[in-house]
Design a protein around this motif. Structure first.
Motif, PDB file in Angstrom:
ATOM      1  N   ALA A  74       0.845  -1.197   0.000  1.00 28.90           N
ATOM      2  CA  ALA A  74       0.000   0.000   0.000  1.00 28.90           C
ATOM      3  C   ALA A  74       0.876   1.241   0.000  1.00 28.90           C
ATOM      4  O   ALA A  74       1.991   1.231   0.527  1.00 28.90           O
ATOM      5  N   GLY A  75       0.366   2.318  -0.583  1.00 28.47           N
ATOM      6  CA  GLY A  75       1.122   3.558  -0.617  1.00 28.47           C
ATOM      7  C   GLY A  75       0.201   4.757  -0.537  1.00 28.47           C
ATOM      8  O   GLY A  75      -1.008   4.658  -0.799  1.00 28.47           O
ATOM      9  N   LEU A  76       0.768   5.893  -0.152  1.00 29.12           N
ATOM     10  CA  LEU A  76       0.025   7.146  -0.101  1.00 29.12           C
ATOM     11  C   LEU A  76       0.273   7.926  -1.388  1.00 29.12           C
ATOM     12  O   LEU A  76       1.425   8.130  -1.784  1.00 29.12           O
ATOM     13  N   VAL A  77      -0.792   8.350  -2.023  1.00 31.29           N
ATOM     14  CA  VAL A  77      -0.696   9.081  -3.285  1.00 31.29           C
ATOM     15  C   VAL A  77      -0.144  10.482  -3.054  1.00 31.29           C
ATOM     16  O   VAL A  77      -0.484  11.143  -2.074  1.00 31.29           O
ATOM     17  N   SER A  78       0.694  10.941  -3.968  1.00 28.53           N
ATOM     18  CA  SER A  78       1.080  12.350  -4.021  1.00 28.53           C
ATOM     19  C   SER A  78       0.220  12.992  -5.103  1.00 28.53           C
ATOM     20  O   SER A  78       0.518  12.846  -6.302  1.00 28.53           O
ATOM     21  N   PRO A  79      -0.891  13.675  -4.726  1.00 28.16           N
ATOM     22  CA  PRO A  79      -1.823  14.187  -5.743  1.00 28.16           C
ATOM     23  C   PRO A  79      -1.168  15.051  -6.813  1.00 28.16           C
ATOM     24  O   PRO A  79      -1.594  15.044  -7.973  1.00 28.16           O
ATOM     25  N   SER A  80      -0.125  15.781  -6.444  1.00 25.56           N
ATOM     26  CA  SER A  80       0.493  16.686  -7.408  1.00 25.56           C
ATOM     27  C   SER A  80       1.144  15.959  -8.579  1.00 25.56           C
ATOM     28  O   SER A  80       1.357  16.549  -9.637  1.00 25.56           O
ATOM     29  N   THR A  81       1.474  14.655  -8.429  1.00 25.21           N
ATOM     30  CA  THR A  81       2.024  13.936  -9.576  1.00 25.21           C
ATOM     31  C   THR A  81       1.006  13.868 -10.709  1.00 25.21           C
ATOM     32  O   THR A  81       1.363  13.831 -11.882  1.00 25.21           O
ATOM     33  N   THR A  82      -0.277  13.885 -10.322  1.00 25.17           N
ATOM     34  CA  THR A  82      -1.342  13.914 -11.323  1.00 25.17           C
ATOM     35  C   THR A  82      -1.745  15.339 -11.670  1.00 25.17           C
ATOM     36  O   THR A  82      -1.815  15.711 -12.843  1.00 25.17           O
ATOM     37  N   THR A  83      -2.008  16.158 -10.624  1.00 25.65           N
ATOM     38  CA  THR A  83      -2.578  17.483 -10.877  1.00 25.65           C
ATOM     39  C   THR A  83      -1.572  18.486 -11.437  1.00 25.65           C
ATOM     40  O   THR A  83      -1.940  19.363 -12.215  1.00 25.65           O
ATOM     41  N   LEU A  84      -0.312  18.401 -11.037  1.00 19.81           N
ATOM     42  CA  LEU A  84       0.699  19.354 -11.520  1.00 19.81           C
ATOM     43  C   LEU A  84       1.570  18.786 -12.631  1.00 19.81           C
ATOM     44  O   LEU A  84       1.925  19.490 -13.575  1.00 19.81           O
ATOM     45  N   TYR A  85       1.917  17.501 -12.515  1.00 12.69           N
ATOM     46  CA  TYR A  85       2.870  16.916 -13.455  1.00 12.69           C
ATOM     47  C   TYR A  85       2.231  16.039 -14.522  1.00 12.69           C
ATOM     48  O   TYR A  85       2.897  15.625 -15.468  1.00 12.69           O
ATOM     49  N   GLY A  86       0.957  15.743 -14.357  1.00 12.47           N
ATOM     50  CA  GLY A  86       0.243  15.007 -15.394  1.00 12.47           C
ATOM     51  C   GLY A  86       0.656  13.561 -15.571  1.00 12.47           C
ATOM     52  O   GLY A  86       0.473  12.987 -16.648  1.00 12.47           O
ATOM     53  N   ALA A  87       1.221  12.945 -14.544  1.00 14.21           N
ATOM     54  CA  ALA A  87       1.623  11.537 -14.637  1.00 14.21           C
ATOM     55  C   ALA A  87       0.407  10.644 -14.845  1.00 14.21           C
ATOM     56  O   ALA A  87      -0.651  10.877 -14.257  1.00 14.21           O
ATOM     57  N   GLN A  88       0.558   9.626 -15.685  1.00 19.27           N
ATOM     58  CA  GLN A  88      -0.555   8.739 -16.017  1.00 19.27           C
ATOM     59  C   GLN A  88      -0.124   7.266 -15.902  1.00 19.27           C
ATOM     60  O   GLN A  88      -0.086   6.536 -16.889  1.00 19.27           O
TER      61      GLN A  88
END
Length: 348
Positions: A74-88
């Protein structure tokens, strides 16, 4: 600006309401078990938890539950990887649990929508059944804590812990045995800790620097304690796991340092013994909170009702909330309306 001329009245009422909320949530266990059954059928290979603020500490608790009880990574998401950096990243066969009391954080909404598009099974755990987050997720769990008027989260935080426990316990095939009487244990904890909390308020009223610490499941309580003390009493509070505290930060501990140590019966609490011995030797003023507090090297102890270790954080946080409330009032503040804070914080 005070809360209708009676500072802290909402926070006080919401802390006191928790035993009844817990009992009600346990009665709704079957609803949560239905969500858990759908998760079981999908057989996730990995679990990601997305959250902010107090909900992030609830997610940390869920991370321990997932890794220990389900034996899944299990891991904790870093939302900014999606919202700022657009990781998919490819999230096929991944369970994404988004935890938000309001269900209104734009970044968590975007993370959930994106995860669902990328193949994840998404579950929202919120206190707002009609929130955008619930609509975005494939499945949802309503924690049912009712409207929370104080800015500082209390009943919504603890109810989120219980909802996450019921969900994960049901995924592993459990029947909620360890929380059947959690409402009664919560009431016993609140009633039995009144005098000790009052003494702690008197003792730490003028402290300016606090370290909070715990291990295992109780790491989440330590993190939440630091946040509550910072946001209600404006204290310089920092949370460390007991293990991390000894890896450097202990050098900053001295006789001017107040240490709030969360220690409950079980492996995590046992692992705190050496930590507290070291901190105590350095002259720190230690406040021990938990069902194992009586055995801790501490200047003051707040006992918590005994429970299974995996559900102890639901109870440990109750006197911590009362402590934050009391310190805020003693220092002339209003914990219902801390300066510069709003109930829902929107980040991108």
């Amino acid at each position: 600006m005070t809360s209708q001329n009676e500072p802290g009245k909402h926070m006080s009422a919401e802390v006191s309401a928790q035993p009844a909320i817990f009992a009600g949530l346990v009665e709704r266990r079957a609803e949560i078990a239905e969500v858990a059954e759908q998760v079981r059928r999908r057989k996730p290979r990995f679990v990601l938890l997305a959250a902010r603020g107090s909900s992030d500490h609830a997610a940390l608790y869920a991370k321990y539950l997932t890794e220990v009880l389900l034996e899944l990574p299990a891991g904790l998401v870093s939302p900014s990887t999606t919202t700022l950096y657009g990781a998919q990243p490819d999230l096929t066969d991944v369970l994404v649990v988004s935890v938000s009391q309001s269900g209104g954080s734009p970044d968590l909404l975007e993370v959930t929508e994106s995860a669902r598009r990328r193949g994840a099974l998404t579950v929202a755990v919120t206190n707002t059944a009609d929130s955008p987050l619930n609509q975005a997720a494939e499945l949802s769990v309503d924690i049912g804590a009712g409207v929370e008027l104080a800015v500082a989260a209390t009943k919504t935080y603890s109810a989120t812990l219980l909802a996450l426990y019921l969900l994960i316990d049901a995924v592993r095939g459990g029947d909620g045995e360890h929380v059947r009487n959690i409402g009664e244990l919560a009431q016993a904890t609140l009633d039995g800790s009144v005098d000790a909390v009052a003494e702690a308020v008197r003792r730490y009223r003028f402290v300016e620097r606090v370290i909070t610490t715990g291990r295992g499941y109780s790491s989440a309580t330590a993190a939440e304690a630091a946040l509550k003390l910072a946001e209600t009493s404006y204290l310089a509070a920092r949370a460390y796991s007991g293990a991390d505290l000894l890896h450097g930060p202990v050098a900053a501990v001295d006789a001017e340092t107040a240490v709030l140590a969360v220690t409950s019966l079980g492996k995590g609490g046992a692992a705190m013994k050496d930590v507290l011995d070291v901190v105590h030797q350095r002259g720190a003023d230690v406040l021990a909170v938990g069902s194992a507090a009586s055995d801790a090297a501490a200047a003051l102890r707040i006992q918590v009702a005994e429970s299974a270790e995996e559900v102890a954080p639901i109870l440990e946080v109750l006197p911590v909330q009362r402590l934050a409330l009391g310190l805020s009032l003693a220092r002339g503040g209003d914990p219902d309306a801390p300066r510069g804070l709003k109930k829902v914080t929107k980040t991108l």
